[in-house]
Each structure stands twice: as structure tokens, then as C-alpha cells.
Write an enzyme that holds these catalytic residues in place. Sequence first.
Site, PDB file in Angstrom:
ATOM      1  CG  HIS A 220     -46.473 -25.268 100.545  1.00  0.00           C
ATOM      2  ND1 HIS A 220     -45.907 -26.449 100.974  1.00  0.00           N
ATOM      3  CD2 HIS A 220     -47.750 -25.277 101.006  1.00  0.00           C
ATOM      4  CE1 HIS A 220     -46.787 -27.132 101.685  1.00  0.00           C
ATOM      5  NE2 HIS A 220     -47.919 -26.450 101.713  1.00  0.00           N
TER       6      HIS A 220
ATOM      7  CD  GLU B 196     -51.812 -25.991 102.494  1.00  0.00           C
ATOM      8  OE1 GLU B 196     -52.129 -24.868 102.922  1.00  0.00           O
ATOM      9  OE2 GLU B 196     -50.677 -26.473 102.668  1.00  0.00           O
TER      10      GLU B 196
END
Length: 448
Positions: A352, A390
Site C-alpha cells: 500500500h 488491489e
Amino acid sequence: MTDIQNANRRLLAIQRTLAASGSWRRVLVLPDDARVDVSETQDPSQPTQVAIDGKVVGLYRTLPRSLALVISAVGTPHEHSAEHVPKFPLLEILAPAAADADAPATISIPDLWAIIYTLHTLLHTQETIPIVLSPAIKNAAELSTYLLHSGLARKRHTLPEDTSSAAEPEHFLLRQTFWQGAGTVSYHTRGWLRGHLAFMASAPFPYTQSFTRTPLVIAAHPLRPPKPRQGEVLYRRYIPTLGQMLEFTYFDLDLEGERPTVECEGEQVSPHLAAFHRWHNSDHVNRGWGERGPLQKHRAYVQALMADPGTMPVIMSWDGELMGYAEFVYIKENHVAAYVPGGAWDYDRGLHVLVGEQKFRGIHRSKAWFSAIHHALFLCDARTERVIGEPKLANAAVIKLSEDVAMNVNTVFDFPYKRSAMTWLPRERFFKYDVLSFWEDKDSPARK
């Protein structure tokens, strides 16, 4: 005058000569901050000199032959007609004595790696670089063993019963293995991994099962290694098109105030925490992360990640100036694992990221740090076969960035709170493609 004084005097003379000549260009700054320059000559018959911190450590020149590394066609009728396999010019590597009779006739292992790094930067479109080591190099046998045993190079492919290539002088340097860190860990300390990650790469953490149980995850997975020291540098790589050093550092909360602090909301806190807090309270970061809040919230957020064996909070910087934040995660004990088609593997990694400083935004810088994160994740454990992302499906910019570093969209799925694209990057693809050189790029400032 002592031998050491003579050596220092000579080095200073060389450095003055290089500085005065004006015929050198900077190619790299190595992770240990050594500067690599190459000579620029108008005469193609003259070898190119490679200097580290002003001292010539080796040379190379192009020989009048080109070679192709033919593999699958060997032993078939196509062996001598495999024109689809690219041929590249053969280079000869020479010792410093080739330019100066008083210079060494040997090349050290760390300096040879730096020369190879230079070649893979300048010739980054070549998947192989055919070379021969000059017979005048006194330690040529040692260097050949290093190249072959580390995986930096291989000999011509032959059938198992044919050993003729072992005696041939030609080696094929392999771009794919070079960027995987071949010839660095356990050989010298110039590699991109630093500190804790370099140690983990040299001695992979042994397998034993562990278990995670949280409100979002129930998973068996390998026990993860201990975390680095707070503030420890983990990865460094120079980006030639930007002329800057990219660095990843393990997050430093410095709760004891042992290092320099800055003022933030009336408290003295670490520069990492102050920047993290400021970034999350900016509109452009909050739109993606939704973590706007007080200092205590952000301190607790990082503390929770530091306590989580499956996540590593990292600060990113350019030439020491903080610019962004990343989380390196293990997928198998992450909540995204439930959505991975076919199931998560033991050493799958994920990430992330956010860029906090506006001046460090832009496609070229983004490609540099994004590819570097994947590089670090693959390097620190050879068992990692893929990195999985994602991003929000609606975030076209991040999906395009992912594709630029050789990821692909594998599927689309729904978290309870967002629809995501699942991006995949297999190890083999990442290292086979020309992703990491950044010597030239159509999006770079140098090409505009």
C-alpha cells in the site's frame, strides 16, 4: 614518502585529471554512495574507462564479433539458424593497467560488479551482454568463477554431454539475474538491499508454521522474520534519469526521543511521524486513504503495524528528503487473501503506498519508486514468486502505473468497502523485462 602517501598522491592526481578533462559522464551512484563515471571518447577503437570516485577500476571495449545466447534450439535442426534470438556485440573487460602501466592489473569483485552495473545501465535493452575477460587481467580466473558461481553470467548453452563451453573465454552477462541481486549478498556490500533486508536475503528465514486470527483473517502461514530497527535503511538505488538516490527506511517513531525530533501539534516527534501525520491530513492523500485525524491516531496506526508481524511500515525519500510512505505486507495473512484466485501462496507480497509531497508526484518518479518497491520485495526473499496489488478499480492512474512496471490485472473483485482490480506481478516477468535501469525513459525529464 610512505607507500600510503604515494598512493594518496596518485589518487589525487587521477581525480584532478578526471575533473579537468571534461570527458567523463556520471552513470551511477552506488548504494554505498560511490560515484561511477565513464569516459567519453570520439575514437571507437579506444576502450571506455570506468572510474569509481575518480579512480579508474576497469575498462571495456567492443570487439568485432556479435554473439547470441541460443538455448532451446541447441541440439535441434534450428541450432544454427535461430535468427530470432538477438545477437549483441562482444565486449572485452580490461584491468586499469590497460590505460596506465602503473595501475593495477587486477579488478576487485566489488569493482567488477560496479562495472557490470554500469553496462546493464548503459546497455539496458540487451537481455544479455557477451563479454570476455582480458587475459592480461591477473585475477581473471577468480573473476570468471565469481561470474559463474553467483549467476551473474553463464557460458554458451550446450547439451549435457558437451562440456566444450567451459574452456571458452566468452561469458554472457544476464540482465535477469543481475537485477535479482546476483553477485551482491555474501560477496560485497554494494547491493541495493541494506541492513536488515540484506541480512535476510543472505540467510533466508527458515520455514515453520504460524497462525493469524483477527476479525478479518483466520490463516495458517509461515512464521515471519523479526522487524528491522526503527529508522534502519532497507534499500537504496540511484535513478539515473532523475540524478537522485531513492531510499526506503523502516518507520521511526522514536518514542524515546533518542534522535532529532520536530514539533508537531505541540509535541516533539520523529520526522517520520510528523510527515506521516501531515500527509494524511492533506486532501489528496485523504481521498485515497481516509485516515485524516489527530496525531495520536496516526501514532497508534503505525504502532499497530509495527506490532503486526505481517506488515512493515516504510518511509520513502529522494536524496534524504521524505516523500512518501509504503506498507510491505504478506498476502497470506492479509484480508485480501480470501479474494486471490487459487489461494494465496506462503511468500506472496503486497503493498500500500502514498506520495505525500506534491513536488515528488509525476509519472516518471512514480514508476521509479513503484518498481523499486517490487524490486525490494522480490530481493529480500527468493521464495517470493509474485507481488499482488488491489487498487480501486476506478483508480485508472494506479492501474496504468501497475501495468508500466509489468503487472497485469488478474481479476476484479469487491471488498465490503470498495471494488478493486487485483494486479499481479510474477517474479519471472519482472526480472525478464527492462523495468529497472532508468537510464532513459520517454516520460523522464531528460527526454522532454
